[in-house]
Design a protein around this motif. Structure first.
Motif: not given
Lengths: 365, 365, 365
Positions: C191-198, C207-224
């Motif tokens: 996983e990479v979170l280029p804009m830091g932790l949520f 759902a964004d019930i936390e109303r993230q104060p700054s934009p946040k992104l997370a990308i994940g890749v799984t191989y099984d």
């Protein structure tokens, strides 16, 4: 170790200081011995088992007017009803999972699975029974639990009125298949307490262990219509199928009338039940029944009580068998209904007469 | 958040200030890896599973001399014994549901379902075992749990004597059918501790993790008579039926003799078991067995232990197979028996020899 | 009664003053109504049930860096997966039983049964979902829970990286038989979170019930890679057998790619899944799927969200059916995900098209 203020009987309860929730933990079990002497064959059959084993969580969440109840039944007798396809062929553990929202004072909306507003004997907790177990009228005609919506209201102080209305799926607790033929169940109950509320909610507690200081009476009437149910007793009993494994249905109409009177250790109960249908389909539990019980709790918390029960089928194809039962009960309430020993002896007049002796111990935290 | 005084190992316990009840919550699970190399075929069979998962509630109710214990077994291995008609074809969750009333100092009456006073290896909690699991002598000959009455007494301080007598239904935990042919079970056990009580009840804890400061010995003898049981090993095993689906019965007599010695990290255990009957009915578990184990716990709380086990059938129709087992165990007790990793390797000499490797982690709150 | 400082949402947590353990109790259930209108036949099928009923115990034991999680699923829908021989033909209650040891800062070793590091939609708790339930991509391709070892690591603060690697038995939770043919499962996730932790771990909350104060992104890749599994979907689905009742196996390779973006009430999710094998064995769930969802939570805590889902089989013998689904969801988060009402309406384009309406209430302590 956490020392707590409360004493036993109040349960173990935590409450947030900001009143955002409360949680009460309840734990209890019953150890039952039951022996039956069959009068014709002379056979003696006996059982000793953990009859009920319950874990209960209740309280309020968010605001004191949003209450919840989550009760689990864990003994094998509690869970074995799940052993059919319609209930998932698994242990049927969840008894109650319900939210009760008092959206205006005196009126509550209930959402989830819990007891329907049926006969009093059923709605009295199995912890608070006057005899070792409920009567044959109850086992044949009660509405049990179901999942759906309930509206509950109460008015008055001198004379108290209560009303309940429920819409539910109609096949009882734990069903995991599609609602058969979408036939829902509609339940309406009215209660009147002409002498006001009972002390300690004694109208829903077996035996007058509260020793009501003034005479108290409650009368209740329930009418239930269970449309297109495939279960022989509506919310309970076998799922009935034809030879092609399609459900067979009946529309069941049930009247349940009950009364309780209590005063200074004396209690009197009576219930009448009547289940019928415009279409009498073979295998369903059409019939009627009557039960009445009289008991007196001595100041030493010993009780003696008697009960008369009669049930009979309606029509020729009913699954209900005729029976008459005479029961004499002795109980010792050591700590109310939280630690008690109860016993009863019954004479059962049916197709295969027997005398039954039972003794049960209850421990409830 | 509730800060509490106690530290881990004491459990999470609440007690009412008026001493009307106490409740201790216990939670634990075991993760087990087991691999077996069959020497003839060369096959390697392996399992990884949640071996046990338990929820335990105990304490006292009403008065400190009325104790209760309610334990649930929740993993699939704990509950799958319920998959027969006699146990309700449901998850067999309830392990213990018992009330213990010390009606006079040193004498207790137990009512409900719990372990019978059988061999020590069985009565030691599965949390407190010295090896990854109990021996083959135990699995073939133990009396397990049952429902009924027990009388338990203890006397003496220098030399300590304990006696137990039980009457129970004889078919084990969770049975929901009538007691087959009313054949009850009678269990008697005597114990002597010639050097007095063990520190921290160490006579019923595997491994000398208490490091007994002075030498301690306990000897126990149990005799059990299980009349008319249809289960192959009395309280355990298959319900045996003839070709007409009627129960087959045997009267089982079981002797169980055990001893434990502990001193400064060293522990020695031995057990002998013998089950026979005057009527040898094909399919029942007649046989005898012996197990002995020696272990030493280093001050670093590592332990090395060895165990020798042998079991053999009595008669030609027994369900017990002959086997000899040699086991070497290594354990690390991180927080006593509450957080530990145990492993053992065994050579099994039986009809199909194998070497078995096991490793297990235990976490208990 | 025990007054406690915490408010609801934080849960009921006790901690020893000597920091030797903590325990948090969680309780929750969901009441689900689901109705489906089949467009060709015109049939209306409906269900109302307790969809999930959970008991959760978590905290730390011995030291704060040794955490545990023990979660039970108790509703009939939670437990009925145990009704096969391989899972003991009993209620499959245990969801999680895992110890998480942070042996060095930022690196944890997990031992036991819990969710694998699969697709985000699966790892988000069923309490925290944006719609009434997870998508068809998840139900066909998720890795679910299994028993084994996991290594989990996290690095960085500006840009955050997470890695997970798991070895497990490969047949899912609750299996009590030998690991079929010893074919294990290997899972790797980055996983990479280029804009830091949520904020509030929002990357694993629907759902964004936390109303993230700054934009946040997370990308994940799984191989099984699930070697020699007899279950149609690896850790889930039927155990496949040939006509001689021997397991049939396939080696399954699964790619799972997911992303989530959140900012001030807006949330966007997307997942791609692809399961294939070098050997295409009839009956296994080879296929691919894609789901994307967009939602906005108003300041009143109402949310509107849309979701598009498509799944299709790979090869001619797959057990996966092609389907496209369009979902529109409305939610009211009364107390975040702890008390909420969610509803959604879907159009399903498959071999038997239908429109589905669902409404669900969640209560979580």
């Amino acid at each position: 170790q956490i020392p707590i203020d409360a004493s036993w009987g109040k349960g173990i309860r935590v409450e947030a200081k900001d009143s955002s929730f409360s949680l009460k933990l309840g734990l209890r079990f019953q150890t039952l011995y039951e022996g039956e002497k069959y009068l014709e064959s002379g056979n003696w059959n006996e059982q000793l088992l953990i009859r009920r084993y319950r874990l209960k969580f209740d309280g309020y969440a968010f605001k004191p007017n949003i209450k919840y109840k989550m009760e689990l039944g864990i003994s094998n007798r509690d869970t074995r009803s799940g052993g059919v396809d319609e209930i998932g062929h698994t242990a049927n553990i969840v008894l109650d999972a319900v939210v009760k929202w008092e959206f205006t004072p005196g009126v509550e909306l209930w959402v989830g699975q819990t007891k329907l507003p049926g006969n009093r004997e059923r709605v009295v907790s199995s912890q608070n029974m006057q005899f070792v177990d409920r009567s044959l009228v109850n086992s044949r005609f009660n509405l049990d639990r179901d999942i759906g919506l309930q509206l509950r209201a109460v008015q008055g102080s001198g004379v108290v009125f209560r009303e309940a209305f429920a819409i539910s799926m109609g096949e009882g607790r734990g069903v995991v298949v599609d609602n058969p033929d979408n036939g829902r169940q509609y339940t309406t109950r009215f209660e009147v307490l002409p002498m006001g509320l009972f002390k300690s909610k004694g109208d829903y507690v077996g035996a007058d262990i509260e020793r009501q200081p003034s005479p108290k009476l409650a009368i209740g009437v329930t009418y239930d219509y269970n449309k297109n149910t495939p279960r022989s007793r509506g919310n309970l009993g076998s799922f009935l199928m034809d030879t092609d494994n399609n459900f067979i249905y009946s529309d069941l109409s049930t009247w349940l009338v009950d009364a309780v009177f209590k005063y200074q250790g004396l209690s009197w109960n009576a219930e009448y039940a009547h289940r019928s249908s415009s279409d009498e389909v073979a295998g369903f539990g059409y019939g009627k029944g009557f039960v009445t019980a009289l008991g007196y709790v001595f100041k030493s918390n010993y009780e003696i009580a008697g009960r008369y029960t009669t049930v009979e089928p309606i029509g020729v194809n009913s699954s209900i068998g005729a029976a008459e039962e005479y029961t004499l009960g002795f109980s010792k309430y050591i700590v109310g209904h939280s630690l008690k020993i109860q016993s009863d002896v019954s004479y059962m007049d049916t197709t295969n007469d027997y005398i039954r002796f039972r003794v049960q111990m209850e421990l409830a935290l």
